[in-house]
Design an enzyme around this catalytic site. Structure first.
Site, PDB file in Angstrom:
ATOM      1  N   CYS A   2     -27.853  15.455   4.073  1.00  0.00           N
ATOM      2  CA  CYS A   2     -28.808  14.394   4.422  1.00  0.00           C
ATOM      3  C   CYS A   2     -29.517  14.649   5.751  1.00  0.00           C
ATOM      4  CB  CYS A   2     -28.102  13.051   4.539  1.00  0.00           C
ATOM      5  SG  CYS A   2     -27.241  12.574   3.046  1.00  0.00           S
ATOM      6  N   ARG A  27     -32.037  21.557   4.936  1.00  0.00           N
ATOM      7  CA  ARG A  27     -30.632  21.143   4.934  1.00  0.00           C
ATOM      8  C   ARG A  27     -30.100  20.935   3.514  1.00  0.00           C
ATOM      9  NH1 ARG A  27     -29.263  18.945  10.073  1.00  0.00           N
ATOM     10  NH2 ARG A  27     -27.745  17.502   9.222  1.00  0.00           N
ATOM     11  N   TRP A  73     -28.659  13.843   0.118  1.00  0.00           N
ATOM     12  CA  TRP A  73     -27.873  14.788  -0.676  1.00  0.00           C
ATOM     13  C   TRP A  73     -26.743  13.948  -1.277  1.00  0.00           C
ATOM     14  CZ3 TRP A  73     -22.919  16.974  -0.766  1.00  0.00           C
ATOM     15  CH2 TRP A  73     -22.797  18.200  -1.431  1.00  0.00           C
ATOM     16  N   ASN A  99     -26.328   9.122   7.055  1.00  0.00           N
ATOM     17  CA  ASN A  99     -25.822  10.462   6.745  1.00  0.00           C
ATOM     18  C   ASN A  99     -24.314  10.386   6.957  1.00  0.00           C
ATOM     19  OD1 ASN A  99     -25.185  13.147   6.598  1.00  0.00           O
ATOM     20  ND2 ASN A  99     -26.314  13.757   8.434  1.00  0.00           N
ATOM     21  N   GLY A 100     -23.530  10.798   5.961  1.00  0.00           N
ATOM     22  CA  GLY A 100     -22.072  10.738   6.096  1.00  0.00           C
ATOM     23  C   GLY A 100     -21.451  10.008   4.921  1.00  0.00           C
ATOM     24  N   GLU A 484     -18.964  38.482   1.009  1.00  0.00           N
ATOM     25  CA  GLU A 484     -20.234  37.906   1.460  1.00  0.00           C
ATOM     26  C   GLU A 484     -21.367  38.277   0.498  1.00  0.00           C
ATOM     27  OE1 GLU A 484     -21.130  35.686   3.378  1.00  0.00           O
ATOM     28  OE2 GLU A 484     -23.193  36.068   3.947  1.00  0.00           O
ATOM     29  N   LYS A 488     -23.544  35.464  -1.368  1.00  0.00           N
ATOM     30  CA  LYS A 488     -25.009  35.425  -1.224  1.00  0.00           C
ATOM     31  C   LYS A 488     -25.679  35.445  -2.604  1.00  0.00           C
ATOM     32  CE  LYS A 488     -26.081  35.068   2.877  1.00  0.00           C
ATOM     33  NZ  LYS A 488     -25.000  34.083   2.755  1.00  0.00           N
ATOM     34  N   GLU A 491     -25.267  32.184  -4.515  1.00  0.00           N
ATOM     35  CA  GLU A 491     -26.034  31.096  -3.884  1.00  0.00           C
ATOM     36  C   GLU A 491     -27.519  31.178  -4.233  1.00  0.00           C
ATOM     37  OE1 GLU A 491     -24.346  29.911   0.455  1.00  0.00           O
ATOM     38  OE2 GLU A 491     -25.006  31.975   0.306  1.00  0.00           O
ATOM     39  N   HIS A 507      -6.042  44.879 -10.675  1.00  0.00           N
ATOM     40  CA  HIS A 507      -5.140  43.790 -11.049  1.00  0.00           C
ATOM     41  C   HIS A 507      -5.884  42.637 -11.710  1.00  0.00           C
ATOM     42  CE1 HIS A 507      -1.887  45.800  -8.961  1.00  0.00           C
ATOM     43  NE2 HIS A 507      -2.758  46.043  -7.992  1.00  0.00           N
ATOM     44  N   LYS A 606     -27.490  23.126   3.814  1.00  0.00           N
ATOM     45  CA  LYS A 606     -27.423  24.033   4.961  1.00  0.00           C
ATOM     46  C   LYS A 606     -26.293  23.634   5.888  1.00  0.00           C
ATOM     47  CE  LYS A 606     -28.726  27.244   7.727  1.00  0.00           C
ATOM     48  NZ  LYS A 606     -28.222  28.569   7.307  1.00  0.00           N
TER      49      LYS A 606
HETATM   50  C1  G6P Z   1     -22.943  25.813   4.059  1.00  0.00           C
HETATM   51  C2  G6P Z   1     -24.081  26.789   4.183  1.00  0.00           C
HETATM   52  C3  G6P Z   1     -23.540  28.197   4.445  1.00  0.00           C
HETATM   53  C4  G6P Z   1     -22.636  28.191   5.658  1.00  0.00           C
HETATM   54  C5  G6P Z   1     -21.519  27.142   5.547  1.00  0.00           C
HETATM   55  C6  G6P Z   1     -20.772  26.960   6.862  1.00  0.00           C
HETATM   56  O1  G6P Z   1     -22.214  26.087   2.915  1.00  0.00           O
HETATM   57  O2  G6P Z   1     -24.872  26.788   3.012  1.00  0.00           O
HETATM   58  O3  G6P Z   1     -24.611  29.096   4.653  1.00  0.00           O
HETATM   59  O4  G6P Z   1     -22.061  29.461   5.817  1.00  0.00           O
HETATM   60  O5  G6P Z   1     -22.081  25.877   5.207  1.00  0.00           O
HETATM   61  O6  G6P Z   1     -21.661  26.421   7.796  1.00  0.00           O
HETATM   62  P1  G6P Z   1     -21.561  26.561   9.360  1.00  0.00           P
HETATM   63  O7  G6P Z   1     -22.779  25.866   9.873  1.00  0.00           O
HETATM   64  O8  G6P Z   1     -20.298  25.867   9.797  1.00  0.00           O
HETATM   65  O9  G6P Z   1     -21.531  28.009   9.683  1.00  0.00           O
END
Ligand code: G6P
Length: 611
Positions: A2, A27, A73, A99-100, A484, A488, A491, A507, A606
């Site tokens: 949010c 976000r 969100w 937000n929250g 990672e 990626k 996502e 395994h 985000k």
């Molecule tokens: C969300 C974002 C990721 C990020 C993660 C942790 O999932 O989409 O890109 O790595 O949060 O966020 P932070 O701000 O704590 O690194």
């Protein structure tokens, strides 16, 4: 997650709020809305993108000098016009954005229903709003007073902004656990979840703290705690530029941020690393050096991509400093009553500095006496402020939902930290220390060289974009890069992808291998290289499609691979800062080839400010 924007002043509020909402789009959200107060309170909201809200308001009366806006969100209730914010109180007098999550909303809702209230949405926000209105009505008190009373009964996290149809000047705001920044203009104030909607109007801001309430008028900003005592606002200067949050000619923020990495890594090293002198200057480390090097263990707490940076740091710190390191998902750590001993050090890694799970995990560890060291990108964020010490990554605002430049910034900090600690502890040979410093200094240039060949990855992406699954394999320092790479890709392209330690592949995942499965090997020259070459052979023997990220000059791997991408050589400790770049580019190009909105992929946020 949010996003919140508010404005009170002499200008038209709607264009400022709308622009602010667009700046907060990164976000992640599913609906948006605005409440504007002129002679009457006007509330407009819409499922979908901010542009859809904007279109639906063409021709509407949006005149107002005060207003609040929100990108939602969904947590409680599906994404819909009805559940979008702002919500209006039962009488129609108040409008609120939030937000929250209000954890005890069900109990409050029952009480309100017993008092005759009914609800138009499924949200916890509408419950809190009517709870505030109920208090205001019963106690015949000001809105400020009603908010204060209500918040004392609320459990959960919130950042709220309220306007009252009977007060055409004032926004009441409060926060606990969710961020709030107030920008100070001339005869006007701006409120937002982060500085990006504010930066083009003013650089003077106040970061509101937990349990603080703000009474914001065009000419006045009063901060109080929930005990009704005034708190002096601490004004800080933003050091970011507007250009940093705009695309600057790139098609997407994600690719802009990937290409910024030579500069952002350089910015992170600048003023800290001096390879010629053999020094690393990091005051957060220096001021706590005894505690850091005598730590009985280091626990790294993070989420998502930041967690992967933590995994690499585990390998590096253990290797260089000989201190045991554990890496924890913040969400698991906070709930499992972890053992924290005096002498433990917690390293928190977070781009946003606002991730709710990481924040609460740290609060718990801090209360148990651990030293908290924050590796954070967003200056002034909650985690940065909660930490005893830390180091900013200086990567600049990261807008693309999938983290890229913040990750390499985190690695730069964690590598410098490990080197500095190892030097102080005497666990690294001087020659090796000097070599690593010199190599670290060269990383930005090598990243630049990799980026020059980005087009090769675009071709590979085109070739494999229709695969339904991907496997990513790596060993040692490159194992977290395989994780990672998989994160990626899923996502950004919605392709199912798994990351595995290459040896562990036997395994389980090997059962998936056939001629349709692309397998990405992170196979740069390191002490595991021969082993990973054997793993390539195992995949090739089963007709899997091998895509290898290799070190320039490797003559063996290309013969086993369908596709290769070569990167410059680097010491194995530092290689992840290079090998992650092709992972970022590959997922970006696959996502774009599939027509996905890579900056705002579905369902993702985000900054995950709810648990
Ligand atoms: C969300 C974002 C990721 C990020 C993660 C942790 O999932 O989409 O890109 O790595 O949060 O966020 P932070 O701000 O704590 O690194």
């Amino acid at each position: 997650m949010c996003g919140i924007v508010g404005y009170t002043g002499t200008k038209q509020a709607y264009p400022i709020i709308l622009k602010g909402l667009k700046r907060l789009e990164y976000r992640g959200y599913d609906s948006s809305g605005v409440a504007l107060l002129d002679k009457t309170l006007k509330v407009f909201k819409k499922k979908g993108k901010v542009a859809e809200l904007e279109e639906s308001l063409i021709g509407q009366d949006v005149q107002a000098h005060i207003g609040i806006g929100h990108t939602r969100w969904a947590t409680h209730g599906e994404p819909s016009d009805r559940n979008a914010h702002p919500h209006q109180s039962a009488s129609g007098r108040l409008a609120m954005i939030h937000n929250g999550i209000i954890e005890n909303y069900a109990q409050l809702k029952r009480e309100l229903i017993n008092n005759g209230y009914s609800f138009t949405s499924d949200t916890d926000t509408e419950v809190l709003l009517n709870f505030i209105e109920d208090i205001q009505h019963n106690n015949e008190c000001s809105l400020e007073e009603a908010v204060r009373i209500a918040l004392k009964r609320v459990t959960g996290a919130y950042c709220i902004l309220l306007i009252d149809a009977q007060d055409p000047e004032t926004i009441i705001a409060a926060r606990k656990g969710s961020p709030l920044v107030i920008g100070i203009g001339k005869g006007e104030h701006f409120l937002a979840s982060d500085a990006s909607p504010i930066i083009e109007y003013t650089k003077e801001v106040v970061y509101v703290n937990d349990y603080e309430l703000a009474i914001v008028k065009p000419d006045e900003l009063i901060l109080k705690n929930l005990g009704n005592e005034k708190v002096t606002p601490f004004i800080t200067k933003l050091d970011m530029e507007l250009a940093a949050i705009e695309k600057g000619g790139y098609e997407h923020f994600m690719i802009k941020e990937i290409f910024e990495q030579p500069e952002t890594i350089y910015d992170c090293l600048r003023g800290r690393l001096d390879a010629a002198a053999g020094t690393i200057t990091m005051s957060g480390v220096e001021n706590n050096i005894e505690q850091l090097i005598s730590a009985s263990r280091i626990v790294i707490v993070a989420c998502g991509t930041s967690w992967h940076a933590g995994l690499i740091a585990e390998y590096v710190i253990e290797e260089l400093c000989r201190i045991p390191v554990e890496v924890e998902y913040a969400s698991e750590f906070r709930y499992r009553n972890p053992i924290i001993n005096k002498g433990d050090v917690i390293i928190a890694i977070s781009q946003s500095g606002e991730t709710a799970d990481t924040l609460v995990a740290l609060e718990r560890a801090k209360a148990q006496g651990a030293l908290i060291f924050g590796v954070v990108n967003a200056v002034g964020s909650s985690i940065a402020r909660l930490s005893h010490a830390g180091a900013y990554t200086h990567s600049g605002p990261e807008i693309g939902v999938a983290s890229t430049k913040a990750f390499t910034g985190q690695l730069a900090i964690l590598n410098m930290m490990a080197l500095k600690m190892a030097k102080a502890k005497g666990t690294i040979a001087d020659e090796y220390y000097r070599k690593l410093l010199a190599e670290l200094q060269d990383i930005p240039e090598k990243v630049g060289a990799i980026l020059k060949n980005a087009g090769e990855l675009k071709i590979i992406a085109e070739k494999y974009k229709n695969a339904s699954d991907f496997l990513f394999l790596g060993r040692g320092y490159n194992f977290p890069i395989a994780l990672e790479g998989a994160l990626k890709l899923k996502e950004i392209s919605y392709i199912h992808a798994e990351g595995y330690p290459a040896a562990e592949m036997k395994h389980g995942p090997i059962a998936l291998v056939d001629e349709n499965l692309p397998v990405v090997f992170v196979a740069t020259k390191d002490s595991y290289h021969e082993k990973i070459v054997s793993n390539m052979q195992e995949i090739k023997a089963r007709k899997g499609k091998v895509i290898s990220i290799i070190t320039e000059g490797d003559t063996v791997s290309p013969g086993l691979s369908n596709d290769v991408f070569a990167i410059p050589p680097a010491d194995e400790l530092l290689a992840p800062m290079l090998s992650v770049i092709p992972m970022q580019l590959l997922s970006y190009y696959v996502g774009v080839a599939k027509g996905i909105d890579v900056d705002k992929p579905r369902n993702l946020a985000k900054s995950v400010t709810v648990e």
